[in-house]
Design an enzyme around this catalytic site. Sequence first.
Site, PDB file in Angstrom:
ATOM      1  N   CYS A  58       0.809  -1.224   0.000  1.00 17.33           N
ATOM      2  CA  CYS A  58       0.000   0.000   0.000  1.00 17.33           C
ATOM      3  C   CYS A  58       0.840   1.272   0.000  1.00 17.33           C
ATOM      4  O   CYS A  58       0.322   2.351  -0.274  1.00 17.33           O
ATOM      5  CB  CYS A  58      -0.927   0.014   1.214  1.00 17.33           C
TER       6      CYS A  58
ATOM      7  N   ARG B 244      -9.638   2.424  11.590  1.00 17.65           N
ATOM      8  CA  ARG B 244      -8.733   1.953  10.541  1.00 17.65           C
ATOM      9  C   ARG B 244      -9.547   1.699   9.272  1.00 17.65           C
ATOM     10  O   ARG B 244     -10.213   0.664   9.141  1.00 17.65           O
ATOM     11  CB  ARG B 244      -8.018   0.671  10.980  1.00 17.65           C
TER      12      ARG B 244
ATOM     13  N   ARG C 164      -9.878   0.865   5.377  1.00 11.13           N
ATOM     14  CA  ARG C 164      -9.184   0.197   4.287  1.00 11.13           C
ATOM     15  C   ARG C 164     -10.179  -0.128   3.183  1.00 11.13           C
ATOM     16  O   ARG C 164     -11.340  -0.441   3.458  1.00 11.13           O
ATOM     17  CB  ARG C 164      -8.520  -1.111   4.767  1.00 11.13           C
TER      18      ARG C 164
ATOM     19  N   GLU D 245      -6.915  -6.086  -0.542  1.00  8.89           N
ATOM     20  CA  GLU D 245      -7.002  -5.075   0.520  1.00  8.89           C
ATOM     21  C   GLU D 245      -5.926  -4.034   0.317  1.00  8.89           C
ATOM     22  O   GLU D 245      -4.802  -4.346  -0.082  1.00  8.89           O
ATOM     23  CB  GLU D 245      -6.842  -5.767   1.883  1.00  8.89           C
TER      24      GLU D 245
END
Length: 380
Positions: A123, A213, A215, A170
């Site tokens: 990422c 969080r 994502r 992800e």
Amino acid sequence: MKQMHLRVDDVLYEKLNSYSSESDQSMQECVREAVAYYITDKKKKQNENSDPCFTFIDLFAGIGGMRLAYEQVGGKCVYSSEWNKYSQQTYYANFGEQPEGDITQVDAKEIPDHDILVAGFPCQPFSIAGVSKKVSMGKKTGFQDKTQGTLFFDVCRILKEKRPKAFMLENVKNLKSHDKGRTFKTIEESLEELNYKIFYAVLDGQSFVPQHRERIIIVGFDMERYGNNIDYKFDLSPIQPKPVMKDILEKKVDEKYTLSDKLWVYLQNYAAKHKAAGNGFGYGIAPLDGVSRTISARYHKDGSEILIAQRGKNPRRLTPRESARLQGFPETFLIPVSDTQAYRQFGNSVVVPLIANVAKLIINEIKSLENEPEEGRKVI
């Protein structure tokens, strides 16, 4: 870490020495790697006759957060890949298997058949912090980052060759807006060209752990197998009651996790400077009855994004075990590496119960599609 003495014949020693030079690893690392692969191979052969609910592969596996999630809902991992040697060490300690290294060097034909491809492709080329750091250093970001940004296309390469029933990817939520949306458009088009129907959503881990969080999760189903009459929904089932920070804290914590006077003064001055400039950069004291900020791979540097207040002394950072709990890892999960590596690993990992929730939804969708009469499918 245990030590042992090993005697080998001259021929084997020379081969190890040669491999050590070629791979730029110490002789000790080469021997450990060889033993790990040997045990991994033996374990795979022992498990060949098991009959799981479904099979999956774990790409860019990190320390196995995704694997834990998919195993929790009945899956069997038939292949894993992770290049970082410290992450490999943690992965091996917990799963007894050594992930294969650089995925760009792996022939897709050699990867076992599987039902679901699972990947948390790197990422950093797309994250806000990662982009800012690379730009400041004059480096490329996104797909122009040839070392990490293009690894998404290795996912496509494997999807094309193996055609699993479904996949789950992800990444950071900034993937959606990176390069004014052009990066995500390329991802969508690449997956759709492979005849997968895709669904995506930005999900927040705070429904499952006491951490904010966000994502992006991308899910796809094989339209060559199921047609395009697919209606997947991210209909999650949050944990009740909602977990809060005090639920994950250890009772007794070593003094080494308390911030030094010098670091605490620095963080306060840094926060005051940015507040005066009109932005929100600074440390974060986590509310005991609430949720924390997002833990990141840089947490090992100063712990500033998630600090725990302490009566009569400076605040402290989370311990590695608390960091594991913050991501939803079980108490049985082993942490065989240094604190620095542990913080990096958990900061780069996933919220395990959230991923398990998504995995269950994917399995239910596959079951629904496979129970649907073929005449009712619209095949493209």
